[in-house]
Scaffold this motif. Structure first.
Motif, PDB file in Angstrom:
ATOM      1  N   ALA A 263     -56.870 -51.988  46.084  1.00  0.00           N
ATOM      2  CA  ALA A 263     -58.184 -52.260  46.669  1.00  0.00           C
ATOM      3  C   ALA A 263     -58.772 -51.011  47.329  1.00  0.00           C
ATOM      4  O   ALA A 263     -58.037 -50.126  47.777  1.00  0.00           O
ATOM      5  CB  ALA A 263     -58.076 -53.387  47.686  1.00  0.00           C
ATOM      6  N   ASN A 264     -60.115 -50.951  47.375  1.00  0.00           N
ATOM      7  CA  ASN A 264     -60.778 -49.859  48.095  1.00  0.00           C
ATOM      8  C   ASN A 264     -60.998 -50.213  49.555  1.00  0.00           C
ATOM      9  O   ASN A 264     -61.210 -49.353  50.397  1.00  0.00           O
ATOM     10  CB  ASN A 264     -62.133 -49.564  47.457  1.00  0.00           C
ATOM     11  N   SER A 265     -60.974 -51.506  49.819  1.00  0.00           N
ATOM     12  CA  SER A 265     -61.237 -51.956  51.182  1.00  0.00           C
ATOM     13  C   SER A 265     -60.303 -53.120  51.505  1.00  0.00           C
ATOM     14  O   SER A 265     -59.994 -53.925  50.626  1.00  0.00           O
ATOM     15  CB  SER A 265     -62.696 -52.419  51.286  1.00  0.00           C
ATOM     16  N   LEU A 266     -59.829 -53.156  52.727  1.00  0.00           N
ATOM     17  CA  LEU A 266     -58.966 -54.261  53.128  1.00  0.00           C
ATOM     18  C   LEU A 266     -59.313 -54.642  54.565  1.00  0.00           C
ATOM     19  O   LEU A 266     -59.105 -53.867  55.492  1.00  0.00           O
ATOM     20  CB  LEU A 266     -57.485 -53.853  53.043  1.00  0.00           C
ATOM     21  N   LEU A 267     -59.865 -55.831  54.733  1.00  0.00           N
ATOM     22  CA  LEU A 267     -60.197 -56.276  56.091  1.00  0.00           C
ATOM     23  C   LEU A 267     -59.013 -57.063  56.649  1.00  0.00           C
ATOM     24  O   LEU A 267     -58.579 -58.045  56.059  1.00  0.00           O
ATOM     25  CB  LEU A 267     -61.447 -57.157  56.067  1.00  0.00           C
ATOM     26  N   LEU A 268     -58.477 -56.611  57.776  1.00  0.00           N
ATOM     27  CA  LEU A 268     -57.374 -57.328  58.438  1.00  0.00           C
ATOM     28  C   LEU A 268     -57.909 -57.974  59.700  1.00  0.00           C
ATOM     29  O   LEU A 268     -58.955 -57.573  60.224  1.00  0.00           O
ATOM     30  CB  LEU A 268     -56.238 -56.373  58.789  1.00  0.00           C
ATOM     31  N   GLU A 269     -57.159 -58.930  60.191  1.00  0.00           N
ATOM     32  CA  GLU A 269     -57.592 -59.620  61.408  1.00  0.00           C
ATOM     33  C   GLU A 269     -56.586 -59.434  62.518  1.00  0.00           C
ATOM     34  O   GLU A 269     -55.383 -59.372  62.267  1.00  0.00           O
ATOM     35  CB  GLU A 269     -57.754 -61.119  61.116  1.00  0.00           C
ATOM     36  N   ARG A 270     -57.113 -59.313  63.709  1.00  0.00           N
ATOM     37  CA  ARG A 270     -56.201 -59.340  64.846  1.00  0.00           C
ATOM     38  C   ARG A 270     -56.836 -60.169  65.953  1.00  0.00           C
ATOM     39  O   ARG A 270     -58.064 -60.232  66.064  1.00  0.00           O
ATOM     40  CB  ARG A 270     -55.855 -57.936  65.327  1.00  0.00           C
ATOM     41  N   GLU A 271     -55.961 -60.763  66.760  1.00  0.00           N
ATOM     42  CA  GLU A 271     -56.478 -61.571  67.850  1.00  0.00           C
ATOM     43  C   GLU A 271     -56.764 -60.690  69.044  1.00  0.00           C
ATOM     44  O   GLU A 271     -56.002 -59.779  69.353  1.00  0.00           O
ATOM     45  CB  GLU A 271     -55.447 -62.643  68.234  1.00  0.00           C
ATOM     46  N   SER A 272     -57.894 -60.928  69.677  1.00  0.00           N
ATOM     47  CA  SER A 272     -58.184 -60.205  70.907  1.00  0.00           C
ATOM     48  C   SER A 272     -58.673 -61.223  71.920  1.00  0.00           C
ATOM     49  O   SER A 272     -58.763 -62.416  71.627  1.00  0.00           O
ATOM     50  CB  SER A 272     -59.248 -59.145  70.654  1.00  0.00           C
TER      51      SER A 272
ATOM     52  N   PHE B 148     -61.017 -55.876  61.015  1.00  0.00           N
ATOM     53  CA  PHE B 148     -61.195 -54.412  60.975  1.00  0.00           C
ATOM     54  C   PHE B 148     -60.778 -53.882  59.601  1.00  0.00           C
ATOM     55  O   PHE B 148     -59.944 -54.486  58.918  1.00  0.00           O
ATOM     56  CB  PHE B 148     -60.406 -53.741  62.095  1.00  0.00           C
ATOM     57  N   GLU B 149     -61.357 -52.753  59.239  1.00  0.00           N
ATOM     58  CA  GLU B 149     -61.066 -52.125  57.952  1.00  0.00           C
ATOM     59  C   GLU B 149     -59.760 -51.350  58.076  1.00  0.00           C
ATOM     60  O   GLU B 149     -59.597 -50.523  58.975  1.00  0.00           O
ATOM     61  CB  GLU B 149     -62.211 -51.179  57.567  1.00  0.00           C
ATOM     62  N   ALA B 150     -58.798 -51.603  57.195  1.00  0.00           N
ATOM     63  CA  ALA B 150     -57.474 -50.997  57.349  1.00  0.00           C
ATOM     64  C   ALA B 150     -57.047 -50.168  56.142  1.00  0.00           C
ATOM     65  O   ALA B 150     -56.044 -49.455  56.212  1.00  0.00           O
ATOM     66  CB  ALA B 150     -56.438 -52.096  57.591  1.00  0.00           C
ATOM     67  N   ARG B 151     -57.825 -50.237  55.075  1.00  0.00           N
ATOM     68  CA  ARG B 151     -57.309 -49.628  53.840  1.00  0.00           C
ATOM     69  C   ARG B 151     -56.985 -48.140  53.993  1.00  0.00           C
ATOM     70  O   ARG B 151     -55.963 -47.671  53.490  1.00  0.00           O
ATOM     71  CB  ARG B 151     -58.309 -49.849  52.693  1.00  0.00           C
ATOM     72  N   GLN B 152     -57.861 -47.410  54.720  1.00  0.00           N
ATOM     73  CA  GLN B 152     -57.640 -45.958  54.820  1.00  0.00           C
ATOM     74  C   GLN B 152     -56.401 -45.614  55.651  1.00  0.00           C
ATOM     75  O   GLN B 152     -55.941 -44.474  55.642  1.00  0.00           O
ATOM     76  CB  GLN B 152     -58.884 -45.258  55.403  1.00  0.00           C
ATOM     77  N   ASP B 153     -55.840 -46.606  56.384  1.00  0.00           N
ATOM     78  CA  ASP B 153     -54.656 -46.340  57.207  1.00  0.00           C
ATOM     79  C   ASP B 153     -53.359 -46.770  56.539  1.00  0.00           C
ATOM     80  O   ASP B 153     -52.286 -46.691  57.134  1.00  0.00           O
ATOM     81  CB  ASP B 153     -54.799 -47.035  58.561  1.00  0.00           C
ATOM     82  N   ILE B 154     -53.471 -47.226  55.300  1.00  0.00           N
ATOM     83  CA  ILE B 154     -52.264 -47.579  54.554  1.00  0.00           C
ATOM     84  C   ILE B 154     -52.029 -46.482  53.516  1.00  0.00           C
ATOM     85  O   ILE B 154     -52.826 -46.311  52.597  1.00  0.00           O
ATOM     86  CB  ILE B 154     -52.430 -48.946  53.854  1.00  0.00           C
ATOM     87  N   TYR B 155     -50.964 -45.732  53.705  1.00  0.00           N
ATOM     88  CA  TYR B 155     -50.711 -44.594  52.817  1.00  0.00           C
ATOM     89  C   TYR B 155     -49.861 -44.995  51.635  1.00  0.00           C
ATOM     90  O   TYR B 155     -49.938 -44.411  50.570  1.00  0.00           O
ATOM     91  CB  TYR B 155     -50.058 -43.446  53.598  1.00  0.00           C
ATOM     92  N   ASP B 156     -49.044 -45.971  51.838  1.00  0.00           N
ATOM     93  CA  ASP B 156     -48.211 -46.435  50.744  1.00  0.00           C
ATOM     94  C   ASP B 156     -47.769 -47.855  51.071  1.00  0.00           C
ATOM     95  O   ASP B 156     -47.572 -48.190  52.251  1.00  0.00           O
ATOM     96  CB  ASP B 156     -46.987 -45.519  50.603  1.00  0.00           C
ATOM     97  N   ILE B 157     -47.633 -48.662  50.071  1.00  0.00           N
ATOM     98  CA  ILE B 157     -47.063 -49.994  50.258  1.00  0.00           C
ATOM     99  C   ILE B 157     -46.486 -50.445  48.927  1.00  0.00           C
ATOM    100  O   ILE B 157     -47.105 -50.282  47.881  1.00  0.00           O
ATOM    101  CB  ILE B 157     -48.104 -51.013  50.799  1.00  0.00           C
ATOM    102  N   TYR B 158     -45.237 -50.924  48.960  1.00  0.00           N
ATOM    103  CA  TYR B 158     -44.613 -51.385  47.723  1.00  0.00           C
ATOM    104  C   TYR B 158     -43.546 -52.427  48.043  1.00  0.00           C
ATOM    105  O   TYR B 158     -43.030 -52.482  49.165  1.00  0.00           O
ATOM    106  CB  TYR B 158     -43.997 -50.225  46.944  1.00  0.00           C
ATOM    107  N   ALA B 159     -43.265 -53.263  47.051  1.00  0.00           N
ATOM    108  CA  ALA B 159     -42.220 -54.270  47.210  1.00  0.00           C
ATOM    109  C   ALA B 159     -40.976 -53.809  46.468  1.00  0.00           C
ATOM    110  O   ALA B 159     -41.061 -53.195  45.401  1.00  0.00           O
ATOM    111  CB  ALA B 159     -42.691 -55.611  46.645  1.00  0.00           C
ATOM    112  N   LYS B 160     -39.820 -54.053  47.091  1.00  0.00           N
ATOM    113  CA  LYS B 160     -38.570 -53.668  46.451  1.00  0.00           C
ATOM    114  C   LYS B 160     -37.500 -54.661  46.893  1.00  0.00           C
ATOM    115  O   LYS B 160     -37.326 -54.882  48.094  1.00  0.00           O
ATOM    116  CB  LYS B 160     -38.195 -52.250  46.904  1.00  0.00           C
TER     117      LYS B 160
END
Lengths: 221, 620
Positions: free
Chosen positions: A138-147, A154-166
């Protein structure tokens, strides 16, 4: 300067110790171990123990970092052994080294961290893998947090450098530190939602802390 | 069954989960299946409160020193954790082995405050045990209740299997041995044997009969051979008493998170409202040399940052100057701070304040308890207005800018004029202050008459009266530099009803718990309506227990418990209160309270100087 870095793990029941309680527990272990810890100046002197970055309560830390300032030079390897005899269950020092004078405080250095989420329910693994792939694509990923004001997204995609399942785990490298701190549990909650998995049954661990070096990531310890 | 998986699953849902996991430094874990007697020490409040309690650490250490016993801790789960436990079907678990409370041989509760009773019941229920002793079967643990509230055991008489009246060091060993010797025999037989031990009260062997007017007509054993009166036990020599040199170090910050040195037990003062001043008699000191050793050992074994002196009146400690000087000498270079509660303000105190580098006290607390001299004399407080004014002046000259004053409303013989003098005292303090910019905080508690004190027969003011009394004082305070705060008379009413309740009052406690009462000692948790309904539901009147003055001839519900202080003495002291006569402290002149072989009388204590204001650093 007599400053030392210690790499430690926070696992088992110690996962539930909050940041301030951890600071107190570490400080008391230092005193019990008889280490010549340095104290702050002022009316209420406190031990000069600090941590690179708070760990969310409930999450394991396998490569956490503490900085200790001593009143006199010590042998970091011996300190590690002495500390391990005095720490509460679940806290264990893995290694120690002297901190060169020019090295910045770990708290100021942290930019990234590696995380791992372990899934106990194997039936969801395939859909988890698909959800992880979708995040990466994805180019964009909106995550949620409770406040306090309710749920914020909030937009989180640019802060995820790598993610994989193993295997039955998901691994990720994300932004961490005082500037940008991506909540890994929020990311995993999203993966779970997309995959139809139950977030309560997943155990998360922070594996290592990194600083920025030559445009890439380098382990602080 | 291993509950740790379920526990792990719910800890993510609750606040401060570390309260529930144990693993602290200095805990003791013993093999579960090695045939040891399993003793659960249970504190009916949250971890942070229970872990502040020295008595718990003493019993934990004392029992774990025994090779035949394992002792593990239980605390009351906060409401969020209780909800999560009930949803998950998780029983109350020990912190050491995550073992269910129901699997222990003995569950020993220490009840420090009457309003902890609903938590105690809740913990039994969470353990999966019936709350009434008669409904618990042969396999269930024996439930023991000790602590200061056990001096009137009756409200919990249908809940506990036995009570421990007095100090744990004395008879706990015999309780353990007796239990081991009788194990496997019917519960009734075990309890019958336990009833032979000094300080042990087994309520099922006693019956109460009531008059039409609700008073007790007769209270007597229903079992041949059990003692008619149960004597409180106390450690005669604190220097020989067990002391935990490796206390468990709290992992969640405790309310009192520090090394505690117990200077003495009991008090020589005899303030007539103070239950602790009577039920811990005689005053017994621990030697300064031993205290220093204990401080060193505890600091080395815990890594604590603070040492606090524990006593009812620190200044009365014979070797106080020597002890504080040596402690300062030891603590200062180690960055350990020293806190000195319950001190008189005098020149020595001021000198000490200056030497305590870590102490920049901006406030000092006085506890005159009553506004007028007449009333202070009636309660045997033994301090004068000039003591307070001089103490305050000294404190202000040393840089203190805020004075805190503690009072009680509703004391016996109190008139409206006495209350108005609270405001007057504040005015005098302000006008006598050598500097400007001083503020005064006045806090007024509601007096609750307690068993085994000279005021045990007295009427307690009703919640409405307390409101009137507090309003009266508040109206007299016009100066904006004086802030007035006061306690709630409704909580005091329930506390009073439980403090002086009889066996029937226990039904109201259980009813209140069923209606959801928990943590009643916490202001924001207390629900008065629940308690009113709980008493009503059982045909009981709160006022009968709290407000009513007892006739002198009445059989009091706690009359079968002997603290060693005679009823005749208490009655004499009550009379002296009416005549506003001061009773000298125990070192000055023995008042003949009835304690056998009194060490204060025997030992030639070097006299403390009476007549100084008492300075307290009140606990949160």
């Amino acid at each position: 300067m007599n400053k030392y870095l210690f790499k430690y793990e926070k696992t088992g029941n110690a996962r539930f110790i909050g940041h301030l309680d951890l600071l107190r527990a570490f400080g008391r272990a230092v005193s019990r171990a008889g280490l010549p810890i340095a104290y702050s100046e002022g009316f209420n002197p406190h031990r000069l123990v600090s941590f690179a970055l708070p760990l969310p309560v409930g999450m394991s830390g396998l490569g956490e970092i503490a900085a200790l300032r001593m009143a006199e030079p010590v042998e970091p390897r011996e300190c590690a052994g002495a500390l391990n005899a005095c720490l509460p269950e679940g806290l264990r020092v893995l290694a120690g080294r002297e901190m060169p004078r020019e090295e910045k405080e770990p708290a100021a250095l942290v930019r990234f961290a590696d995380f791992r989420a372990d899934f106990a329910d194997f039936s969801v693994l395939e859909s988890v893998e698909r959800a992880v792939g979708a995040v990466l694509a994805a180019n964009s990923l909106l995550l949620e947090r409770e406040s306090k004001k309710g749920v914020l997204s909030f937009e989180a995609r640019q802060d995820i450098y790598d993610i994989y399942a193993k295997g039955s785990s998901v691994f990720a490298r994300v932004s961490q530190g005082s500037a940008v701190n991506l909540r890994f549990d929020a990311l995993i909650a999203r993966v779970c939602r997309d995959a139809g998995a139950e977030p309560d049954k997943i155990k998360c661990a922070r594996l290592a802390l990194y600083k920025e070096a030559d445009g890439g990531a380098e382990e602080i310890f | 069954m291993d509950y740790s998986g379920i526990l792990d699953g719910i800890l993510g849902q609750v606040q401060k989960p570390a309260r529930y996991v144990g693993g602290e430094v200095n805990i003791v874990r013993k093999p579960w299946d090695a045939g040891l007697l399993r003793f659960g020490i249970a504190f009916p409040d949250v971890y942070e409160v229970g872990m502040s309690h020295l008595g718990l650490q003493i019993i934990y250490g004392l029992l774990n020193e025994r090779e035949d016993t394992l002792c593990e801790r239980f605390f009351a789960p906060w409401t969020d954790m209780e909800g999560a436990m009930r949803r998950a079907g998780l029983p109350l678990l020990s912190l050491e082995s995550a073992a269910p409370a129901g699997a222990f041989d003995i569950l020993g509760f220490t009840l420090q405050y009457e309003l902890g009773a609903t938590n105690l019941i809740n913990m039994l229920d969470l353990a999966g045990l019936p709350v009434f002793a008669a409904e618990r079967g042969e396999g269930a643990p024996l439930v023991c209740v000790g602590g200061p509230c056990a001096v009137n055991p009756e409200p919990l008489a249908e809940i506990a299997d036995f009570f421990y009246i007095g100090e744990g060091e004395v008879s706990l060993g015999r309780v353990i041995e007796t239990y081991r010797e009788t194990k496997g025999r019917p519960k009734r037989d075990v309890l019958r044997e336990l009833a032979e031990i000094d300080g042990i009260y087994v309520p099922r062997f006693y019956d109460a009969r009531y008059k039409e007017n609700g008073e007790i007509e007769r209270f007597a054993p229903n079992e041949p051979g059990v003692p008619e009166k149960i004597k409180r036990v106390y450690a005669e020599d604190l220097n020989a008493a067990y002391f935990p040199e490796r206390p468990v170090v709290p992992i969640v910050e405790a309310v009192h998170d520090r090394v505690s040195l117990e200077l003495f037990r009991g008090c020589i003062r005899g303030c007539r409202f103070c239950q602790a001043g009577y039920i811990y008699r005689p005053a017994r000191e621990r030697g300064a040399g031993l205290l220093l050793e204990q401080a060193r050992a505890q600091l080395a074994n815990t890594g604590h940052e603070e040492v606090s002196l524990l006593s009812l009146s620190t200044s009365d400690y014979t070797e106080f100057e020597r002890l504080s000087a040596s402690l300062l000498e030891f603590c200062a270079p180690r960055q350990v701070s020293l806190s000195l509660p319950s001190l008189r303000v005098d020149s020595f105190y001021m000198e000490l304040l200056e030497r305590l580098q870590a102490t920049r006290k901006s406030s000092v607390t006085f506890a005159p308890e009553a506004g007028s001299q007449k009333l202070r004399d009636a309660i045997n407080k033994g301090i004068t207005e000039s003591d307070i004014l001089n103490g305050a002046k000294m404190a202000i000259e040393s840089g203190v800018t805020r004075l805190k004053l503690y009072f009680m409303a509703g004391l016996p013989t109190e008139t409206d004029e006495d209350l108005e003098e609270i405001a007057e005292l504040a005015r005098k303090l302000l006008s006598a202050s050598p500097v400007r910019g001083i503020s005064i905080g006045i806090s007024a508690a509601c007096f609750v008459p307690k068993p085994h004190t000279p005021f045990q027969w007295e009427a307690q003011a009703s919640p409405a009266e307390f409101i009137r009394k507090h309003s009266l004082v508040k109206a007299k305070i016009r100066d904006r530099r004086v802030k007035y705060s006061y306690h709630d008379g409704k909580t005091a009413e329930v506390e009073g009803a439980l403090a002086r309740g009889d066996r029937r009052a226990g039904r109201a406690i259980v009813a209140a718990w069923r209606r959801g009462a928990r943590f009643d000692g916490w202001n924001d948790m207390f629900n008065y309506e629940i308690w009113r309904a709980a008493f009503e539901e059982n045909g009981l009147d709160i006022g009968f227990y709290a407000a009513r003055e007892r006739r002198a001839e009445e059989i009091l519900p706690w009359a079968h418990i002997e603290t060693g202080v005679s009823a005749a003495f208490l009655s004499r002291e009550r009379e002296r209160a009416y005549n506003r006569l001061l009773t000298p402290n125990c070192r000055e002149k023995c008042a003949g309270c009835g304690i056998d072989n009194c060490v204060v009388k025997k030992a030639a204590f070097s006299g403390g100087q009476p007549g100084h204001p008492v300075l307290t650093r009140r606990r949160v």
